[in-house]
Design a protein around this motif. Structure first.
Motif, PDB file in Angstrom:
ATOM      1  N   ARG A 105       0.810  -1.221   0.000  1.00 34.05           N
ATOM      2  CA  ARG A 105       0.000   0.000   0.000  1.00 34.05           C
ATOM      3  C   ARG A 105       0.843   1.270   0.000  1.00 34.05           C
ATOM      4  O   ARG A 105       0.365   2.330  -0.389  1.00 34.05           O
ATOM      5  CB  ARG A 105      -0.983  -0.016   1.176  1.00 34.05           C
ATOM      6  N   MET A 106       2.092   1.186   0.417  1.00 35.96           N
ATOM      7  CA  MET A 106       2.962   2.370   0.341  1.00 35.96           C
ATOM      8  C   MET A 106       3.734   2.415  -0.978  1.00 35.96           C
ATOM      9  O   MET A 106       4.416   3.397  -1.265  1.00 35.96           O
ATOM     10  CB  MET A 106       3.939   2.397   1.525  1.00 35.96           C
ATOM     11  N   ARG A 107       3.616   1.377  -1.778  1.00 37.18           N
ATOM     12  CA  ARG A 107       4.425   1.256  -2.993  1.00 37.18           C
ATOM     13  C   ARG A 107       4.191   2.411  -3.972  1.00 37.18           C
ATOM     14  O   ARG A 107       5.138   2.980  -4.526  1.00 37.18           O
ATOM     15  CB  ARG A 107       4.132  -0.077  -3.688  1.00 37.18           C
ATOM     16  N   PHE A 108       2.940   2.776  -4.210  1.00 36.93           N
ATOM     17  CA  PHE A 108       2.650   3.836  -5.175  1.00 36.93           C
ATOM     18  C   PHE A 108       3.268   5.157  -4.722  1.00 36.93           C
ATOM     19  O   PHE A 108       3.910   5.863  -5.512  1.00 36.93           O
ATOM     20  CB  PHE A 108       1.136   3.985  -5.350  1.00 36.93           C
ATOM     21  N   MET A 109       3.107   5.495  -3.460  1.00 36.81           N
ATOM     22  CA  MET A 109       3.695   6.734  -2.938  1.00 36.81           C
ATOM     23  C   MET A 109       5.204   6.738  -3.103  1.00 36.81           C
ATOM     24  O   MET A 109       5.803   7.741  -3.545  1.00 36.81           O
ATOM     25  CB  MET A 109       3.331   6.923  -1.464  1.00 36.81           C
ATOM     26  N   LEU A 110       5.846   5.623  -2.776  1.00 37.33           N
ATOM     27  CA  LEU A 110       7.296   5.552  -2.880  1.00 37.33           C
ATOM     28  C   LEU A 110       7.755   5.629  -4.331  1.00 37.33           C
ATOM     29  O   LEU A 110       8.724   6.330  -4.645  1.00 37.33           O
ATOM     30  CB  LEU A 110       7.801   4.260  -2.237  1.00 37.33           C
ATOM     31  N   GLU A 111       7.047   4.948  -5.225  1.00 38.07           N
ATOM     32  CA  GLU A 111       7.455   4.961  -6.633  1.00 38.07           C
ATOM     33  C   GLU A 111       7.280   6.342  -7.255  1.00 38.07           C
ATOM     34  O   GLU A 111       8.128   6.780  -8.045  1.00 38.07           O
ATOM     35  CB  GLU A 111       6.672   3.900  -7.412  1.00 38.07           C
ATOM     36  N   VAL A 112       6.209   7.043  -6.912  1.00 38.93           N
ATOM     37  CA  VAL A 112       6.024   8.404  -7.415  1.00 38.93           C
ATOM     38  C   VAL A 112       7.141   9.310  -6.911  1.00 38.93           C
ATOM     39  O   VAL A 112       7.769  10.048  -7.684  1.00 38.93           O
ATOM     40  CB  VAL A 112       4.647   8.966  -6.977  1.00 38.93           C
ATOM     41  N   THR A 113       7.405   9.259  -5.608  1.00 40.33           N
ATOM     42  CA  THR A 113       8.417  10.142  -5.022  1.00 40.33           C
ATOM     43  C   THR A 113       9.801   9.840  -5.573  1.00 40.33           C
ATOM     44  O   THR A 113      10.565  10.754  -5.920  1.00 40.33           O
ATOM     45  CB  THR A 113       8.420  10.005  -3.490  1.00 40.33           C
ATOM     46  N   GLN A 114      10.133   8.562  -5.678  1.00 39.38           N
ATOM     47  CA  GLN A 114      11.444   8.176  -6.216  1.00 39.38           C
ATOM     48  C   GLN A 114      11.600   8.622  -7.672  1.00 39.38           C
ATOM     49  O   GLN A 114      12.666   9.124  -8.058  1.00 39.38           O
ATOM     50  CB  GLN A 114      11.614   6.659  -6.103  1.00 39.38           C
ATOM     51  N   ALA A 115      10.541   8.464  -8.448  1.00 41.10           N
ATOM     52  CA  ALA A 115      10.615   8.831  -9.869  1.00 41.10           C
ATOM     53  C   ALA A 115      10.787  10.342 -10.043  1.00 41.10           C
ATOM     54  O   ALA A 115      11.576  10.797 -10.886  1.00 41.10           O
ATOM     55  CB  ALA A 115       9.368   8.349 -10.597  1.00 41.10           C
ATOM     56  N   VAL A 116      10.061  11.115  -9.263  1.00 41.64           N
ATOM     57  CA  VAL A 116      10.174  12.576  -9.354  1.00 41.64           C
ATOM     58  C   VAL A 116      11.544  13.033  -8.875  1.00 41.64           C
ATOM     59  O   VAL A 116      12.192  13.883  -9.510  1.00 41.64           O
ATOM     60  CB  VAL A 116       9.040  13.250  -8.570  1.00 41.64           C
ATOM     61  N   ALA A 117      12.009  12.475  -7.753  1.00 43.07           N
ATOM     62  CA  ALA A 117      13.323  12.856  -7.236  1.00 43.07           C
ATOM     63  C   ALA A 117      14.431  12.521  -8.230  1.00 43.07           C
ATOM     64  O   ALA A 117      15.391  13.284  -8.394  1.00 43.07           O
ATOM     65  CB  ALA A 117      13.583  12.158  -5.900  1.00 43.07           C
TER      66      ALA A 117
END
Length: 363
Positions: free
Chosen positions: A205-217
């Motif tokens: 459930r935290m995967r989407f948040m982490l993937e978005v943040t990692q991709a933007v960073a």
């Protein structure tokens, strides 16, 4: 401490006061374009160490409130350039808040059926077109569950929006992961009923948040990327999530290596419980990088949380609406212009009245 400089990465702030993101719905139509009036509004408030703009939808389907400024077309980029140039001319720094509302929308606003982690609806209202004309609060539509292709496309939309923001002259971006919007919907058990790698246990459930943040960073730099979260706020849900505070701690620990500009805790709004001091201590133990807090803070309570070391920046919202020179007033202990009925009636939509016509204190 509130009036001392702060820096993250290459970005230097004049003070530790941030202007919190606040929807004001003043765009030009058609196209939901940022305009000269918005440039004036933000420039008037550029004495804040950092301005965070109102939420800017990253795509058409990300939109959940009418008249909000997008960041997904060249016309949006050109409009925002007026804002960033005006703020920088006044010596300020400005991040744009990247926004996907998920299920908190209506087909008449998004242009298609809203999307979410799962096809789960909760009674909710958003600012949209009325059947009799004009705008007002309307009930949201039932969302459809996002496919894996939808998820990858949305991550790409966040990345493109961040790149657009850099082209528009912003100093960085803040991902809206709070208040029951899309990123938050993936994190909570009631809105996420998926049985694939994006649902079920906390890691998924935290995967989407982490993937978005990692991709933007990765696309624009960690020091130009921030995220807003609200683990102690229940907004867009019937009941509090029993796992969100624990899940958030685990997610924050995973975010630490990215060395983000800041993590932004939204507190003390809507239906909320007060964040315990023990939780703030836990956050500090696992997250050594900048932390921002927002939610009905006063100058006194802001100074206190900075002194205790639980935050590095404090964001103020409504005081900035009626006090464009809030920083000066706070520093000089000058009485604030209060939020009255007239101010409430001009929060969303309209023109200069209740937007750019509030007076500065005499110097």
């Amino acid at each position: 401490m509130l009036f001392t400089p702060h820096h993250f990465g290459s970005i230097e702030l004049n003070n530790r006061i941030a202007m919190a993101p606040m929807t004001r719905s003043r765009t030009d139509q058609p196209g939901d374009l940022p305009n000269d009036l918005m440039a004036t509004y933000y420039a008037q408030r550029a004495s804040a160490g950092l301005i965070i703009t109102e939420g800017a939808p990253i795509s058409a389907v990300a939109r959940g409130y009418s008249l909000t400024p997008g960041i997904y077309t060249q016309a949006h980029i050109d409009g925002w350039k007026k804002v960033t140039e005006a703020v920088h001319k006044e010596g300020g720094k400005i991040f744009i808040q990247l926004w996907h509302v998920g299920r908190r929308s209506h087909t008449s606003i998004a242009g298609e059926q809203p999307v979410s982690a799962s096809a789960v609806k909760h009674p909710d209202q958003v600012f949209g077109p009325l059947s009799e004309g004009g705008f007002g609060m309307i009930e949201t539509d039932m969302p459809r569950a996002m496919t894996l292709d939808d998820i990858q496309q949305t991550i790409a939309d966040f990345v493109q929006a961040a790149k657009n923001a850099m082209e528009a002259g912003f100093d960085g971006v803040e991902l809206h992961g709070a208040h029951g919007y899309l990123i938050d919907q993936f994190m909570r058990v009631y809105s996420n009923q998926r049985d694939d790698q994006y649902g079920g246990n906390q890691e998924n459930r935290m995967r989407f948040m982490l993937e978005v943040t990692q991709a933007v960073a990765k696309a624009i730099g960690g020091d130009k990327t921030a995220i807003r979260i609200s683990p102690f706020v229940t907004e867009g849900y019937a009941t509090p999530d029993p796992e969100i505070t624990e899940l958030t701690l685990k997610a924050i620990e995973k975010l630490a290596p990215l060395q983000l500009a800041y993590i932004h805790f939204s507190e003390n709004i809507s239906n909320y419980t007060e964040m315990p001091e023990s939780y703030r201590q836990q956050v500090r133990e696992i997250y050594p990088h900048p932390i921002m807090v927002a939610g009905k803070y006063t100058v006194e309570s802001a100074q206190e949380i900075l002194r205790k070391g639980y935050a590095d920046l404090v964001a103020f919202g409504q005081p900035f609406i009626t006090n464009p020179d809030f920083v000066y007033r706070a520093q000089q202990n000058i009485e604030l212009t209060p939020i009255g009925y007239d101010a409430h009636s001009t929060f969303y939509g309209g023109g200069a009245k209740g937007y750019t016509d509030y007076p500065m204190a005499q110097r």
